[in-house]
Write a protein that holds these residues in place. Sequence first.
Motif, PDB file in Angstrom:
ATOM      1  N   THR A  14       0.865  -1.191   0.000  1.00  0.00           N
ATOM      2  CA  THR A  14       0.000   0.000   0.000  1.00  0.00           C
ATOM      3  C   THR A  14       0.900   1.240   0.000  1.00  0.00           C
ATOM      4  O   THR A  14       2.053   1.178   0.432  1.00  0.00           O
ATOM      5  CB  THR A  14      -0.946   0.046   1.217  1.00  0.00           C
ATOM      6  N   GLY A  15       0.351   2.332  -0.489  1.00  0.00           N
ATOM      7  CA  GLY A  15       1.215   3.505  -0.686  1.00  0.00           C
ATOM      8  C   GLY A  15       2.299   3.158  -1.684  1.00  0.00           C
ATOM      9  O   GLY A  15       3.403   3.716  -1.671  1.00  0.00           O
ATOM     10  N   GLY A  63       4.366   5.667  -3.604  1.00  0.00           N
ATOM     11  CA  GLY A  63       4.949   6.749  -2.814  1.00  0.00           C
ATOM     12  C   GLY A  63       6.462   6.643  -2.706  1.00  0.00           C
ATOM     13  O   GLY A  63       7.083   5.765  -3.326  1.00  0.00           O
ATOM     14  N   GLY A  83       7.276   3.487  -0.883  1.00  0.00           N
ATOM     15  CA  GLY A  83       6.541   2.409  -1.550  1.00  0.00           C
ATOM     16  C   GLY A  83       7.175   1.995  -2.864  1.00  0.00           C
ATOM     17  O   GLY A  83       7.301   0.795  -3.155  1.00  0.00           O
ATOM     18  N   ASP A 116      -2.561   2.053  -4.488  1.00  0.00           N
ATOM     19  CA  ASP A 116      -2.439   3.469  -4.111  1.00  0.00           C
ATOM     20  C   ASP A 116      -3.627   4.221  -4.704  1.00  0.00           C
ATOM     21  O   ASP A 116      -4.371   3.664  -5.521  1.00  0.00           O
ATOM     22  CB  ASP A 116      -1.116   4.050  -4.629  1.00  0.00           C
ATOM     23  N   ALA A 150       1.287   2.912   3.236  1.00  0.00           N
ATOM     24  CA  ALA A 150       0.511   4.134   2.972  1.00  0.00           C
ATOM     25  C   ALA A 150       0.611   5.053   4.180  1.00  0.00           C
ATOM     26  O   ALA A 150       0.346   4.625   5.307  1.00  0.00           O
ATOM     27  CB  ALA A 150      -0.945   3.773   2.698  1.00  0.00           C
TER      28      ALA A 150
END
Length: 246
Positions: A9-10, A13, A16, A34, A88
């Motif tokens: 997740t994320g 980023g 990530g 994401d 995230a």
Amino acid sequence: MDKRTAVVTGGIGGLGTAICIALARAGRRVVAADLGGRQERIDAFLGEVDGLDVRFQALDVTDFDACGAFVQALEAAGEGPDILVNAAGITRDTTLRKMERAQWDAVLSVNLDSVFNLCRHVVDGMCARGFGRIVNISSVNGQTGQFGQTNYSAAKAGMHGFTMALAREVARKGVTANSVSPGYCETAMVMAIPDDIRQGIVDRVPVGRLGRPEEIARTVVFLSDDDAGYITGANIPVNGGLYMGF
Ligand code: CAA
């Protein structure tokens, strides 16, 4: 053995992306989950992971039912997550005296509720298959508290409490749950801190520099390896010595 599926997740980023790349290089099939709204960021991410077994999946990690549908679809495709990395995270830094309710809610829901939302849906499949690796990306600021981050520090400390409790519940099923607590790394989140404040922080890091996202990613690869089955409920600091504990 089938290729293991990793959900990050994320995933597009700062940390990530590095985690997705490192897991794919370690032989995993990677799903980067994401927010779907930012096509430019998604395209940039897809460019970075070109040639690797990494795909993008739009997901709002604060939406419990959407997380359930996402995991169910993977299970139905024979790609039930073997590895879940909860990366995230957002900041809404401000002192408590100025903090709006919305700034508290946003940070708690993205950083902490998301961990429940994903873990709740992946653990049954992991336990049934007798294998799972959950890695929660916490923060040094969850361990120390940080000025202007009552929301973020609470969420990050909460992540590790969750990690330890879950680790106990699934230990007999071949599933491990651990946290990684990065220090200040070269990400957009950290670069958004005013220059003088950030420099003051870097000056206090014994290693003398910001961390590299790859240095967090290698720790995630280590914890999510098939051979890491005896490490559970742990928190691994990767902070350049900014906070040393025992
Ligand atoms: N400790 C003690 N006092 C401090 C302080 C600190 N670290 N920083 C500021 N103060 C004092 C100031 O001197 C000031 O005192 P006076 O009122 O007596 O003048 C008072 O507190 C208010 O300070 P500011 O005016 O700077 O407050 P602000 O509301 O404008 O800014 C802030 C607050 C936005 C939180 C700012 O301090 C800041 O950005 N801090 C950095 C927060 C941070 O490290 N965030 C990490 C983001 S990255 C991340 O989270 C990734 C990760 O996991 C590591």
